[in-house]
Scaffold this motif. Structure first.
Motif, PDB file in Angstrom:
ATOM      1  N   LEU A 173      -3.485  19.397  29.057  1.00  0.00           N
ATOM      2  CA  LEU A 173      -4.927  18.355  30.034  1.00  0.00           C
ATOM      3  C   LEU A 173      -4.480  19.228  31.217  1.00  0.00           C
ATOM      4  O   LEU A 173      -4.981  19.552  32.035  1.00  0.00           O
ATOM      5  N   TYR A 177      -6.619  21.087  33.886  1.00  0.00           N
ATOM      6  CA  TYR A 177      -6.911  20.667  34.795  1.00  0.00           C
ATOM      7  C   TYR A 177      -6.636  21.864  36.109  1.00  0.00           C
ATOM      8  O   TYR A 177      -7.727  21.717  36.834  1.00  0.00           O
ATOM      9  N   CYS A 199     -11.183  18.609  30.485  1.00  0.00           N
ATOM     10  CA  CYS A 199      -9.248  17.931  30.418  1.00  0.00           C
ATOM     11  C   CYS A 199     -10.066  16.413  31.420  1.00  0.00           C
ATOM     12  O   CYS A 199      -9.776  15.550  29.967  1.00  0.00           O
TER      13      CYS A 199
END
Length: 452
Positions: A173, A177, A199
């Motif tokens: 994640l 990002y 994401c």
């Protein structure tokens, strides 16, 4: 040969193969680059200055009618031995884990240059895969923070492959990002949008508990991305999702610096378990402070998007949010300043300059204790516009100078460029062509910093 030397040699070999294949296809660097990459990116690869990401390698190879493996170098058996992974002695493994914790602390404290120095001292060939994943993630983060966006893209894509291999949802994640932020900074909007969407999808499918701070940051950045693309409806939708995440209950923060000092104390005494424990506590308390700051910025960005999109919608939002905050008694001073700023801007758009001035001056008193913030910078430039609207050009010049200097210190180049243009236009309207040229040039230089 050191890992760094090996990496450099690999990069140069990829670059040589890319250049040879490009010339054989009678393509210029511009033709090979468009539309996904810049000419300078292709040039840097060919000179061996940077390494292409796996995705970039696949795209470039496809344009040249090759497979990506055909652009990779052929390593000798000796080189393979040099980059193989050896098991670490237990003591050395603990020291590397501690160093990675220290690097995490350095990055969270904003010292990306120190983090790069610390990362360079870690022997890559002796890392376990989980350690290598954290190393590449921190390296990509540090490069992004230092403005080395192409290096960040390469390393983060490397980290993403390892995270998928290890099924590490947490870092997957955060890597996606950071990749989205990196592509946004590189003005690669298609890849930025794709990374944001990946994401979001990964966040929705994740089985680990939701990290509210991360979700808040993600939705805020998506909102800012859509605002830059002038897609205000999607921007407002993203900001509202961020507002849903944050709620209205913020825990009071404590002095996290004390915990950072404890981390360093236990690290010096090689009490690694305690150092790790307090590092996590420090991280938690830092995030509580960040939530408060992020909430103020969220109100600012959402208010600005609404002001551009629909003044009546903006009025309703401001009235509702102030009422909600007042009933819960949780509004911190910086968030109050953000709402005051939006309110002052709304009155300015309605040409109610006296009311706008009163609201903006309230803000001026609130922001003095916070140092440099985007709320403070925007307050000063709004005061400058109000002063010009009321015929007080000299006072307006003072306010604009303060606001633009604050934007510059904060390295907010997009905002600095936009406000410089607005100020230049005001100067031009009042017959100050020479001064206007100075600020048009300042805006141009700021956009150069953004790669525009």
């Amino acid at each position: 040969m050191s890992p760094e030397q090996t990496s450099s040699k690999i990069g140069k070999s990829v670059g040589e193969k890319l250049r040879t294949a490009r010339i054989a296809q009678h393509l210029t660097q511009s033709q090979l680059a468009s539309p996904d990459f810049s000419v300078s990116y292709i040039s840097a690869i060919e000179r061996g200055q940077i390494h292409p990401s796996l995705r970039a390698l696949e795209i470039l190879a496809g344009r040249l009618g090759l497979s990506s493996t055909q652009l990779l170098p052929n390593r000798s058996q000796g080189e393979d031995r040099n980059i193989s992974i050896f098991p670490l002695p237990e003591r050395e493994e603990e020291e590397i884990d501690l160093t990675l914790i220290e690097i995490n602390v350095s990055l969270r404290e904003g010292d990306a240059a120190l983090a790069l120095t610390q990362l360079a001292k870690i022997p890559l060939k002796r890392l376990k895969r989980s350690q290598l994943l954290r190393h590449r993630f921190f390296m990509g983060w540090a490069h992004y923070k230092n403005g080395h966006f192409q290096q960040a893209e390469y390393v983060l894509n490397e980290a993403l492959q390892i995270a998928k291999e290890l099924n590490d949802h947490y870092l997957t994640l955060r890597i996606l990002y950071l990749l989205a932020l990196t592509y946004t900074s590189m003005r690669n909007h298609s890849q930025a949008h794709l990374s944001f969407q990946r994401c979001l999808s990964a966040l929705e499918l994740s089985t680990i508990p939701l990290d509210p701070l991360f979700a808040l940051q993600l939705h805020m950045q998506i909102g800012q991305y859509y605002t830059q693309q002038e897609n205000l409806e999607l921007a407002i939708e993203a900001f509202r999702k961020a507002l849903d995440v944050i709620g209205y209950q913020i825990n009071s923060s404590q002095n996290q610096q004390a915990y950072i000092d404890i981390v360093r104390h236990h690290s010096d005494h090689k009490e690694y378990d305690l150092a790790t424990l307090y590092a996590y506590k420090s991280q938690f308390l830092t995030e509580q402070t960040q939530i408060s700051q992020l909430r103020s910025e969220l109100y600012y960005y959402l208010g600005q998007a609404m002001l551009k999109n629909d003044l009546q919608q903006a009025r309703s939002f401001l009235d509702n949010i102030v009422q909600q905050e007042a009933s819960l008694h949780t509004l911190d001073k910086l968030s109050l300043a953000s709402l005051n700023l939006c309110n002052a801007a709304w009155h300015f758009e309605q040409h109610a300059f006296d009311t706008a001035l009163t609201e903006a001056q309230k803000n001026q008193e609130l922001i003095t204790s916070f140092g440099d913030t985007i709320i403070g910078a925007e307050t000063y430039t709004l005061l400058g516009r109000i002063a010009y609207a009321q015929g007080q050009q000299a006072q307006g010049d003072t306010y604009f100078a303060a606001g633009l200097s604050m934007f510059e210190r904060l390295e907010l180049h997009e905002e600095l460029a936009n406000e410089s243009v607005q100020y230049a236009q005001l100067l031009e309207e009042h017959g100050k062509e020479h001064e206007a040229f100075v600020y048009f040039r300042r805006a141009f230089q700021s956009r150069q910093e953004l790669g525009k």
